[in-house]
Design a protein around this motif. Structure first.
Motif, PDB file in Angstrom:
ATOM      1  N   TYR A  24     -28.477 -82.218 -11.749  1.00  0.00           N
ATOM      2  CA  TYR A  24     -27.691 -82.842 -13.111  1.00  0.00           C
ATOM      3  C   TYR A  24     -27.587 -84.416 -12.699  1.00  0.00           C
ATOM      4  N   LYS A  42     -22.776 -85.059 -13.921  1.00  0.00           N
ATOM      5  CA  LYS A  42     -22.410 -84.636 -15.373  1.00  0.00           C
ATOM      6  C   LYS A  42     -23.001 -83.146 -15.499  1.00  0.00           C
ATOM      7  N   PRO A  64     -23.268 -80.094 -18.318  1.00  0.00           N
ATOM      8  CA  PRO A  64     -23.129 -79.690 -19.670  1.00  0.00           C
ATOM      9  C   PRO A  64     -22.201 -78.675 -19.914  1.00  0.00           C
ATOM     10  N   ALA A  65     -21.488 -78.413 -20.878  1.00  0.00           N
ATOM     11  CA  ALA A  65     -20.433 -77.580 -21.026  1.00  0.00           C
ATOM     12  C   ALA A  65     -21.068 -76.059 -21.409  1.00  0.00           C
ATOM     13  N   ASP A  73     -23.753 -75.151 -19.829  1.00  0.00           N
ATOM     14  CA  ASP A  73     -24.109 -74.732 -18.435  1.00  0.00           C
ATOM     15  C   ASP A  73     -23.019 -73.992 -17.804  1.00  0.00           C
ATOM     16  N   HIS A 103     -13.020 -75.961 -24.246  1.00  0.00           N
ATOM     17  CA  HIS A 103     -13.547 -76.930 -23.410  1.00  0.00           C
ATOM     18  C   HIS A 103     -12.473 -78.305 -23.462  1.00  0.00           C
ATOM     19  N   TYR A 140     -13.270 -83.469 -18.884  1.00  0.00           N
ATOM     20  CA  TYR A 140     -14.300 -83.067 -19.943  1.00  0.00           C
ATOM     21  C   TYR A 140     -14.392 -84.380 -20.853  1.00  0.00           C
ATOM     22  N   THR A 197     -19.969 -86.332 -24.747  1.00  0.00           N
ATOM     23  CA  THR A 197     -21.447 -85.886 -24.497  1.00  0.00           C
ATOM     24  C   THR A 197     -21.308 -84.386 -24.204  1.00  0.00           C
ATOM     25  N   LYS A 198     -20.176 -83.782 -24.505  1.00  0.00           N
ATOM     26  CA  LYS A 198     -20.142 -82.232 -24.224  1.00  0.00           C
ATOM     27  C   LYS A 198     -20.479 -81.849 -22.715  1.00  0.00           C
ATOM     28  N   SER A 199     -19.806 -82.450 -21.873  1.00  0.00           N
ATOM     29  CA  SER A 199     -20.116 -82.286 -20.661  1.00  0.00           C
ATOM     30  C   SER A 199     -18.845 -82.445 -19.613  1.00  0.00           C
ATOM     31  N   TYR A 200     -18.978 -82.119 -18.550  1.00  0.00           N
ATOM     32  CA  TYR A 200     -17.788 -82.132 -17.387  1.00  0.00           C
ATOM     33  C   TYR A 200     -18.170 -83.082 -16.412  1.00  0.00           C
TER      34      TYR A 200
END
Length: 211
Positions: A88, A96, A98-99, A101, A119, A131, A135-138
């Motif tokens: 990543y 980063k 993705p949610a 994943d 999320h 979160y 970007t819909k990611s952590y």
């Protein structure tokens, strides 16, 4: 001479029988160990570490778990797995993820019968997984610091494709202090296509300090 050779023949025959019995006994012991789940202890430890480190609540089905705990366990599973976070985008000591994943890892860890996952930022204050809605990611630290528990597998038994695994929660303390256990629990794992999913966890005993 005939008596002498006959005596040696009897002795060698007895030794051969003893050797055969020993081999058979060891083979049976190994087979029982394998089928009972004892040989899989090390693998179970790596599977259970993410849920032990975050002290997940007891449950009889993953559907009972809060979304936050499932997502936190999935992220810990990704952190502890070899090389998973290397794929990543990295900024300093944060990656980063993705949610989508994280959800995939949640299914890998608990199976596909999960509650609806919402999320949001998860994890305790000392190791938050932030979160990003845009970007819909952590944003996940590569090496988060936390001091909770480590799993110690005490026993593993098998029944068809289901395993009952008894685990001690070992307090993460400095190496010069004696090993202490805060609780003992039993996990239920199910083997699916050569992988293991966590289906339940129930507390067997618990120290007063951890209540």
């Amino acid at each position: 001479k005939k008596f002498f050779y006959a005596s040696f023949g009897v002795i060698f025959a007895l030794l051969a029988c003893i050797g055969l019995v020993t081999v058979i006994a060891k083979s049976i012991s190994y087979f029982n160990s394998y089928t009972s789940g004892e040989t899989k202890k090390e693998g179970f430890e790596s599977i259970l570490y993410p849920v032990v480190i975050m002290d997940i609540e007891s449950f009889n089905s993953p559907t009972e778990l809060p979304s936050e705990q499932i997502l936190t366990a999935a992220i810990w599973s990704m952190i502890l797995a070899d090389d998973v976070t290397l794929q990543y985008e990295k900024t300093f000591d944060v990656v980063k993820i993705p949610a989508a994943d994280v959800e995939s890892y949640a299914v890998k860890l608990f199976g596909d019968k999960l509650p609806e996952l919402t999320h949001t930022t998860v994890g305790p204050a000392e190791s938050r997984f932030y979160y990003n809605e845009e970007t819909k990611s952590y944003n996940v630290p590569i090496a988060p610091v936390t001091y909770t528990y480590a799993p110690k597998i005490k026993e593993a038994t098998k029944n068809n494709n289901e395993y009952k695994v008894k685990v001690d929660y070992i307090d993460e303390l400095p190496s010069w202090l004696p090993e202490t256990s805060s609780k003992s629990v039993q996990f239920t794992l199910v083997e699916v296509n050569g992988e293991y999913q966590i289906k339940a966890m129930n507390i067997i005993s618990q120290s007063k300090n951890s209540l």
